[in-house]
Scaffold this motif. Sequence first.
Motif, mmCIF file in Angstrom:
data_model
loop_
_atom_site.group_PDB
_atom_site.id
_atom_site.type_symbol
_atom_site.label_atom_id
_atom_site.label_comp_id
_atom_site.label_asym_id
_atom_site.label_seq_id
_atom_site.Cartn_x
_atom_site.Cartn_y
_atom_site.Cartn_z
ATOM 1 N N LEU A 66 0.857 -1.182 0.000
ATOM 2 C CA LEU A 66 0.000 0.000 0.000
ATOM 3 C C LEU A 66 0.892 1.230 0.000
ATOM 4 N N GLY A 68 0.752 5.264 0.174
ATOM 5 C CA GLY A 68 -0.057 6.440 0.465
ATOM 6 C C GLY A 68 0.550 7.662 -0.184
ATOM 7 N N VAL A 90 -1.384 -1.181 -4.275
ATOM 8 C CA VAL A 90 -2.504 -0.246 -4.253
ATOM 9 C C VAL A 90 -1.949 1.130 -3.895
ATOM 10 N N ALA A 92 -3.063 4.875 -2.874
ATOM 11 C CA ALA A 92 -4.177 5.690 -2.384
ATOM 12 C C ALA A 92 -3.811 7.164 -2.551
ATOM 13 N N GLU A 93 -4.596 7.889 -3.327
ATOM 14 C CA GLU A 93 -4.357 9.316 -3.563
ATOM 15 C C GLU A 93 -5.645 10.075 -3.288
ATOM 16 N N LEU A 94 -5.551 11.031 -2.372
ATOM 17 C CA LEU A 94 -6.743 11.738 -1.915
ATOM 18 C C LEU A 94 -7.192 12.843 -2.874
ATOM 19 N N GLN A 122 -6.525 4.077 -6.174
ATOM 20 C CA GLN A 122 -7.810 4.420 -5.567
ATOM 21 C C GLN A 122 -7.770 5.859 -5.088
ATOM 22 N N GLU A 123 -8.773 6.626 -5.472
ATOM 23 C CA GLU A 123 -8.870 8.013 -5.021
ATOM 24 C C GLU A 123 -9.572 8.010 -3.676
ATOM 25 N N ILE A 124 -8.765 7.816 -2.618
ATOM 26 C CA ILE A 124 -9.302 7.571 -1.286
ATOM 27 C C ILE A 124 -8.249 7.955 -0.255
ATOM 28 N N ASP A 125 -8.695 8.226 0.935
ATOM 29 C CA ASP A 125 -7.800 8.502 2.053
ATOM 30 C C ASP A 125 -7.073 7.211 2.431
ATOM 31 N N VAL A 126 -5.750 7.234 2.426
ATOM 32 C CA VAL A 126 -4.993 6.024 2.758
ATOM 33 C C VAL A 126 -5.314 5.545 4.163
ATOM 34 N N LEU A 129 -8.059 2.921 4.122
ATOM 35 C CA LEU A 129 -7.609 1.585 3.732
ATOM 36 C C LEU A 129 -6.838 0.918 4.868
#
Length: 223
Positions: A66, A68, A90, A92-94, A122-126, A129
């Motif tokens: 993962l 971040g 994966v 994760a990019e906000l 994934q455009e999400i807060d690490v 996850l």
Amino acid sequence: MIPWVQLDSAKTPNGGQELRLKRRGTEFSIMLGTNELMNSRLSGSEEALAKLSCERIAGHRQPTILIGGLGMGFTLRAALAELANDAGIVVAELVPAVVAWARGPMAEVFGGCLDDPRVTVQEIDVGHLIRSRPAAWDAILLDVDNGPEGIVHKSNDALYSLQGLGAARNALKPGGVLAVWSQGPDSSFTRRLKQAGFTVEEVSTRANGKRGARHVIWIAART
């Protein structure tokens, strides 16, 4: 001298600040106010973040990683170069605009790494996850904000709190590692890593090979 040209801008997640993508010839820069967050000529410490992490999990089968923070893709590209075809990464990019820049004006910098079958973005807060998937990761690499003291998005500080570090430890498989990039040293953060139950190594690295500013990478192992 070739002047800088601003290509795009995007609000930070809390809407209070603005990221700006700039270009000068073949050089790119992402700015926050007067602070340069990253530059396409300076990739050494971000690459070291990946290499040091992958070395620690070299014996793991089908490792899951993962990352971040997408940034300019230096950590991702270095991880892909180190990992075998059975790995999964994966990212994760906000900030959605950062992903759009990677596929658009900075596509040459990324060199097609986002299309590697091992990669999922994934455009999400690490942090989400990390909290939602216990014992899921062989390595968690955090290149979020400026390190343990955030300047882009203050909620990033939660990642580096004692509670956040405990969540990261729970998200790792046995023998996994948490690797954290920082612009500079932070003795209180080293103490928090140890309090969270990690075995900690602090590595000093240069921004660009043997030159440039000194940055810090913590390699925190879950034993």
